[in-house]
Design a protein around this motif. Structure first.
Motif: not given
Length: 455
Positions: A318-341
């Motif tokens: 889809g046109t917006y599927s996996g938008n770059p900003a959303a991908c960056a946000s997702a990677l940061a969120a996953i890191a936050e969950i991992t790094d901060n318990g």
């Protein structure tokens, strides 16, 4: 105390300065009435100007305790520093290209992360989308293409989205489905496991499903059984032990896929990465959304490589599927969950809430019929005291009292009698306890007012 993850300098305390909603929010609500369709309501028409940690700040300066997280989206809190930094860096580089036109690394990295953290050690592939509904719909597309079958089996009390196909898969008619037919075909509904109300073991409840499939559809016609490991809009229903494992065993024996809709229950919400892990199942396909995007629109389908790759090139996307900003946000969120318990934080939230509710349930005349959920996905089902008769009026009254005191809670459930909590995983224990104090007191007052009890 400020948010444990930094972000806006918002004190982590409840402050009620005006009536809620206050005069500024009411002015904005009047503007809204002239501009926005009434088909899109709001649970509480306060107008948010800032948020961080477990607090929402409205246009009147009130600070409300957020026990909703945008229905489970702001899992790592609003304005999380890692998310803000990652998104800012990305949008300074570029905002969009469309992955199917010119790809970028962020999309690939999100897929790699999801392939890694989802259950199972088999080879996986992932596709990214924008919403939970899109993820579910595309999971069904993959299942039908890969199996060559048409029938999709869904459960009572299920909620899967608002598109034509996912509305057909959703159980509750009002407000979701009324007047929108005809809906998609080849959708078959079977019994869910609802231990509080059906009293069945997991195996007994699964037998009802199997018998329904055999008698009404035929196993050879079924592409997939779609399950929520914890049913969300249906009332945070946790299935009886063995229910989902029995369904998976039957499915695999008969060439049927298991699709887990983890849009609401995934990405650390339950204290594990995905609720399927609690139920000891390894889905063939998973629909992922809400919290995975770190507050930006992102969803995904992750599944067995041979299933995902069975779809022809161009069949997904889809046109917006996996938008770059959303991908960056997702990677940061996953890191936050991992790094901060935050998986452990989710478990601690659940322990605290369940303990408080269990104490309140023991009080004479308590309307709490059932306490259920996992991690930071907890609910209480309200009934007329001494019965199992649903008490939706009581749930609405208690929620309204909470809102007036600056605590945001949500009402859900097939019968409209369930109060659900989805706090951000970064909420502090003091703030959580304050919110629970307000909710438990609201239950007591609402019970007296609604049911005429003397308390």
């Amino acid at each position: 105390m400020n948010s444990i993850t930094g972000g806006p300098a918002i004190s982590q305390q409840r402050i009620v300065r005006t009536q809620i909603p206050g005069p500024n929010s009411l002015k904005l609500q009047n503007r809204r009435a002239e501009a926005v369709t009434s088909a899109i309501p709001s649970v509480l028409p306060i107008y948010v100007t800032a948020a961080g940690g477990g607090i929402l700040v409205d246009a009147d300066g009130n600070q409300l305790i957020d026990l909703a997280s945008g229905v489970g989206v702001s899992t790592v809190g609003n304005a999380n520093p890692k998310v803000v930094e990652a998104v800012t860096r990305q949008i300074n580089a570029f905002t969009h290209t469309a992955f199917f036109v010119t790809p970028y690394e962020g999309y690939v990295e999100v897929c790699e992360k999801l392939n890694s953290i989802t259950p199972g050690t088999h080879a996986k592939r992932t596709a990214l989308f924008n919403s939970g509904s899109e993820a579910v719909e595309n999971a069904v597309k993959v299942a039908r293409k890969a199996t060559g079958r048409q029938a999709i089996v869904v459960l009572e009390h299920a909620y899967h989205g608002r598109t034509n196909l996912t509305l057909a898969m959703t159980a509750k008619a009002a407000p979701f489905k009324l007047g929108f037919g005809p809906l998609a075909s080849e959708i078959y509904r079977v019994p869910a496991s609802y231990p509080y109300r059906d009293g069945l073991s997991g195996e007994e409840a699964a037998t009802l499903v199997i018998n329904a499939i055999e008698s009404r559809i035929g196993a050879t016609e079924v592409a997939a059984i779609v399950v929520e490991p914890i049913q969300g809009e249906g009332g945070f229903i946790v299935p009886a032990p063995g229910y989902l494992t029995a369904l998976q065993s039957y499915a695999h024996t008969n060439g049927i896929l298991i699709i887990a809709d983890e849009v609401q229950s995934g990405t650390g919400r339950t204290g594990d990465w995905f609720a399927s892990e609690h139920e000891q199942i390894v889905p063939d396909l998973m629909a992922i959304g809400k919290g995975v995007g770190g507050g930006l629109p992102l969803s995904a389908v992750t599944g067995r490589a041979e299933l995902m790759d069975a779809v022809q090139p161009g069949g997904l996307g889809g046109t917006y599927s996996g938008n770059p900003a959303a991908c960056a946000s997702a990677l940061a969120a996953i890191a936050e969950i991992t790094d901060n318990g935050l998986l452990e934080a989710a478990r601690k939230i659940g322990e605290t809430a369940i303990s408080r509710f269990a104490t309140a349930q023991k009080l004479p005349g308590s309307p709490i019929g059932d306490i259920r959920g996992r991690g930071a996905m907890i609910a209480i089902e309200l009934v007329l005291p001494g019965t199992k008769t649903p008490a939706p009026d009581l749930a609405r009254a208690a929620a309204r009292l909470c809102h007036e005191q600056g605590v945001l809670v949500l009402v859900t459930g097939t019968h409209g009698n369930v109060i659900r909590l989805l706090p951000p995983l970064v909420i502090g224990q003091d703030l959580l306890q304050d919110g629970l104090d307000v909710l438990i007191e609201a239950l007591s007052i609402a019970t007296a007012q609604t049911l005429g009890e003397n308390k």
